[in-house]
Design a protein around this motif. Structure first.
Motif, PDB file in Angstrom:
ATOM      1  N   UNK A 277      58.603  23.783  63.494  1.00 11.45           N
ATOM      2  CA  UNK A 277      60.295  22.965  62.828  1.00 11.45           C
ATOM      3  C   UNK A 277      60.904  24.248  61.917  1.00 11.45           C
ATOM      4  N   UNK A 278      61.919  23.992  62.169  1.00 15.43           N
ATOM      5  CA  UNK A 278      63.232  25.022  61.490  1.00 15.43           C
ATOM      6  C   UNK A 278      63.074  24.435  59.548  1.00 15.43           C
ATOM      7  N   UNK A 279      62.708  25.369  58.997  1.00 20.43           N
ATOM      8  CA  UNK A 279      62.135  25.286  57.656  1.00 20.43           C
ATOM      9  C   UNK A 279      63.521  25.137  56.778  1.00 20.43           C
ATOM     10  N   UNK A 280      63.537  23.858  55.680  1.00 16.88           N
ATOM     11  CA  UNK A 280      64.766  23.699  54.711  1.00 16.88           C
ATOM     12  C   UNK A 280      63.893  23.195  53.038  1.00 16.88           C
ATOM     13  N   UNK A 281      63.772  22.219  53.384  1.00 16.40           N
ATOM     14  CA  UNK A 281      63.007  21.903  52.130  1.00 16.40           C
ATOM     15  C   UNK A 281      61.388  21.506  52.675  1.00 16.40           C
ATOM     16  N   UNK A 282      60.702  22.801  52.815  1.00 17.77           N
ATOM     17  CA  UNK A 282      59.594  22.678  53.688  1.00 17.77           C
ATOM     18  C   UNK A 282      58.370  21.255  52.336  1.00 17.77           C
ATOM     19  N   UNK A 283      58.734  21.359  51.562  1.00 23.86           N
ATOM     20  CA  UNK A 283      57.548  20.658  50.543  1.00 23.86           C
ATOM     21  C   UNK A 283      57.711  19.183  50.926  1.00 23.86           C
ATOM     22  N   UNK A 284      59.253  18.526  50.987  1.00 32.27           N
ATOM     23  CA  UNK A 284      59.903  17.340  51.849  1.00 32.27           C
ATOM     24  C   UNK A 284      59.490  17.398  53.165  1.00 32.27           C
ATOM     25  N   UNK A 285      59.030  17.966  53.941  1.00 33.86           N
ATOM     26  CA  UNK A 285      58.872  18.175  55.571  1.00 33.86           C
ATOM     27  C   UNK A 285      57.690  17.682  55.444  1.00 33.86           C
ATOM     28  N   UNK A 286      56.845  18.237  55.060  1.00 35.91           N
ATOM     29  CA  UNK A 286      55.761  18.479  54.879  1.00 35.91           C
ATOM     30  C   UNK A 286      55.023  17.051  54.313  1.00 35.91           C
ATOM     31  N   UNK A 287      55.560  16.684  53.266  1.00 36.13           N
ATOM     32  CA  UNK A 287      55.195  15.132  52.779  1.00 36.13           C
ATOM     33  C   UNK A 287      56.174  13.921  54.073  1.00 36.13           C
ATOM     34  N   UNK A 288      56.900  14.140  54.794  1.00 34.71           N
ATOM     35  CA  UNK A 288      56.877  13.430  55.811  1.00 34.71           C
ATOM     36  C   UNK A 288      56.329  12.959  56.791  1.00 34.71           C
ATOM     37  N   UNK A 289      55.919  14.850  56.564  1.00 36.60           N
ATOM     38  CA  UNK A 289      54.637  14.316  57.319  1.00 36.60           C
ATOM     39  C   UNK A 289      53.610  13.644  57.752  1.00 36.60           C
TER      40      UNK A 289
END
Length: 624
Positions: free
Chosen positions: A222-234
């Motif tokens: 995935x394209x990195x935006x707010x990666x911490x939030x992205x990881x948490x959601x994943x």
């Protein structure tokens, strides 16, 4: 010779390890090495590499050839593998820095008496005069059976885990030419394979290359935006309560992200080379021995990690090359059950990796190879077709679209970025001509988006003909275009000049409109995934127990609790005692006697003797 000491490999597979048949090329490899042949084995993580040297070692010891020496790079791995062999009834030992003088002397005495089947040692110890003297003594008595070199890619300067001490292993062929050698790795491209063969002098060895495909792993980038939030959601959406590994580039990032995940209720631990050695070992032991731990780590963590039930591996920073990515993602789903490989990457990742290569003290040839490896990883990340086809193609293996990666499940919407690319390149050309210096990606994007920043005003870049020509483009779109231009060599990141962007010979064709630039509209928020077949609705049971009825699940849970107690007593990970698949098979049978356990996969003779009565008792229940 008694039947139970037969050197026949198939008999050993069943008697010692509790399996009825070999997988893939295992039988051909084992028979070749048992007969005294050298071998280079490339087999993916979870493919059963260890049996490819453990069974020949046992067979050759039973045939009178003596001890086998296993070269292993990690103390923790030696400990667990020796523990697993003891559980299976095999005499194994290690020599490393964790032993006291008396303990090491006892191992050497047992070695001299022929009481050890496999001895594990690190490469730096093996090449010491004292160890070579031990080997000389074994050879003089005809008691040196086999050398197994695990993680053999470490010998290659092109490999992702190069360890110079592996180079000293050339002494094995030179000093003991009559002793067979088997070198094994899960990851090596054509260049690394050639280097392994040359460095270890395996030119005459049989080569056994398995399919690199890990069909149970689903790849997503995935394209990195707010990666911490992205990881948490994943993690929360896909893997709540699961064991996983999250890889970061820096130690600081590891500690920050581990703390953030822990604060969100995820059982996360940090791991990097800067931590106190005792704390680092505690964290690794917890990851191996407890369920549901998420390890946030640098690449210092992972080699030789045998934990079978890691359900995901995530990268919040881009690795250096495809070999590293493949090796790290391969730590997921070793049990063959569904697992995820998830990565977020962005323009800064590309810039950072290019800068590290350029600033390396290595020679031009090495840098050129590393740039080629980075380009291949960028192509995988930017791909709009099947990830698996791209990944396997890198290792020279043909594949058809998998239907399981992010691009197959949700084909990305594409847009033509050719004109945008030309505007960006034109801007870089004109500011270099006007000012004689280059500028970074952020400033270039400000110009084409028409943003009148202080820096734009200072250099009068609002007077350029390209100022504001991409006012309708988002920053994410422009970053995607720049990423692809760097990935294809049409732009260069000059690390020596503060990471400024420079035109290359490849820029001209794009500027002329001869090379199209096609990009995905967005890779930051993929559509909802279709569920996997057999995916768990709840996290209470292992995937291996998915088909059990309610009574079977009860037995499975009781067996897992019993296994945890045994593992703690033996100071071993639970999966070393029994894999989940073995416990599930036992739970399904509901054994009432030892005879009912005959033929359970993963239940060898020694384990049946040691644990059979307890297993039956647990399955009968508290009143059985």
């Amino acid at each position: 010779m008694p039947d139970h000491l037969s050197p026949d490999p198939l008999h050993i597979l069943h008697e010692v390890f509790g399996y009825d048949q070999f997988r893939g090329p295992q039988q051909a490899i084992i028979e070749h090495v048992t007969a005294g042949g050298d071998a280079l084995v490339l087999m993916p993580t979870g493919g059963g590499k260890s049996l490819c040297y453990q069974i020949p070692a046992i067979a050759r010891q039973r045939a009178g050839y003596g001890v086998s020496i296993v070269v292993s790079p990690l103390i923790a791995l030696m400990h667990d593998q020796v523990g697993a062999l003891h559980e299976a009834g095999v005499e194994a030992a290690f020599l490393n820095s964790t032993l006291s003088f008396d303990e090491a002397a006892d191992v050497e005495r047992r070695l001299a008496r022929g009481q050890i089947t496999m001895l594990y040692a690190a490469p730096e110890r093996l090449t010491t005069p004292r160890f070579l003297s031990l080997l000389d003594g074994l050879l003089s008595r005809g008691q040196l059976a086999l050398f197994a070199i695990d993680e053999a890619h470490c010998v290659s300067q092109w490999g992702h885990d190069f360890r110079p001490e592996y180079r000293g292993l050339t002494v094995l062929h030179e000093r003991y030419p009559g002793v067979p050698r088997i070198a094994l790795t899960a990851t090596a491209d054509a260049l690394t394979r050639t280097d392994i063969v040359e460095r270890l002098q395996l030119e005459e060895a049989g080569r056994f290359v398995s399919s690199f495909d890990r069909p149970n792993i689903r790849y997503a980038i995935v394209e990195k935006k707010d990666v911490t939030t992205q990881l948490l959601r994943f993690i929360e959406a896909e893997h709540a309560g699961d064991a996983g590994v999250v890889y970061c580039q820096s130690r600081k990032r590891v500690e920050e992200l581990a703390a953030t995940l822990a604060g969100a209720g995820i059982n996360a631990l940090p791991y990097h080379a800067g931590l106190d050695a005792k704390l680092r070992q505690q964290h690794q032991d917890r990851f191996l021995r407890e369920e549901g731990i998420v390890m946030v780590a640098t690449i210092a963590f992972g080699m030789g990690i045998d934990k079978p039930d890691v359900r995901f591996v995530a990268h919040v920073d881009m690795p250096k090359n495809i070999e590293g990515y493949y090796q790290e993602t391969g730590r997921a789903g070793r049990d063959g059950e569904p697992a995820d490989a998830w990565m977020a990457y962005g323009l800064q990742d590309v810039v950072n990796q290019a800068r590290m290569i350029d600033e390396s003290p290595a020679g031009d040839e090495f840098k050129q190879v590393m740039r080629g490896k980075l380009d291949a990883l960028l192509a995988l990340a930017e791909a709009t077709d099947c990830r698996r086809v791209r990944l396997l193609g890198y290792f020279g293996e043909h594949a058809v679209p998998c239907g399981n990666c992010d691009n197959c499940l949700h084909p990305p919407e594409l847009w033509d970025g050719t004109e945008t690319a030309r505007k960006l390149l034109s801007t870089i050309y004109w500011i270099k001509k006007q000012n004689g210096i280059g500028f970074g990606a952020g400033h270039i994007m400000d110009i084409v988006r028409g943003k009148k920043t202080d820096k734009v005003a200072q250099y009068r870049h609002d007077t350029l003909s390209t100022f504001g020509l991409c006012a309708e483009s988002s920053e994410a779109q422009l970053r995607g275009v720049l990423r692809q231009l760097i990935a294809t060599g049409a732009l260069h990141v000059d690390a020596a000049a503060f990471n400024t962007l420079q035109l290359t010979d490849g820029s001209r064709a794009v500027l002329k409109g001869e090379v199209p630039v096609r990009l995905r509209a967005s890779v930051s928020a993929p559509a909802a995934r279709k569920p996997r077949a057999g995916r768990r609705e709840a996290k209470a049971a292992s995937p291996a127990a998915a088909t059990l009825d309610a009574a079977g699940l009860g037995r499975f849970a009781a067996l897992k609790a019993w296994r945890a107690e045994v593992a703690r007593e033996h100071n071993l990970p639970a999966y070393v005692i029994f894999h989940d698949a073995t416990l599930a098979a036992i739970a399904e049978r509901a054994p009432q006697s030892l005879d009912d356990l005959q033929g359970v996969s993963g239940l060898g003779v020694k384990k049946l003797e040691a644990y059979g009565a307890d297993v039956v008792r647990v399955c009968r229940g508290p009143h059985g």
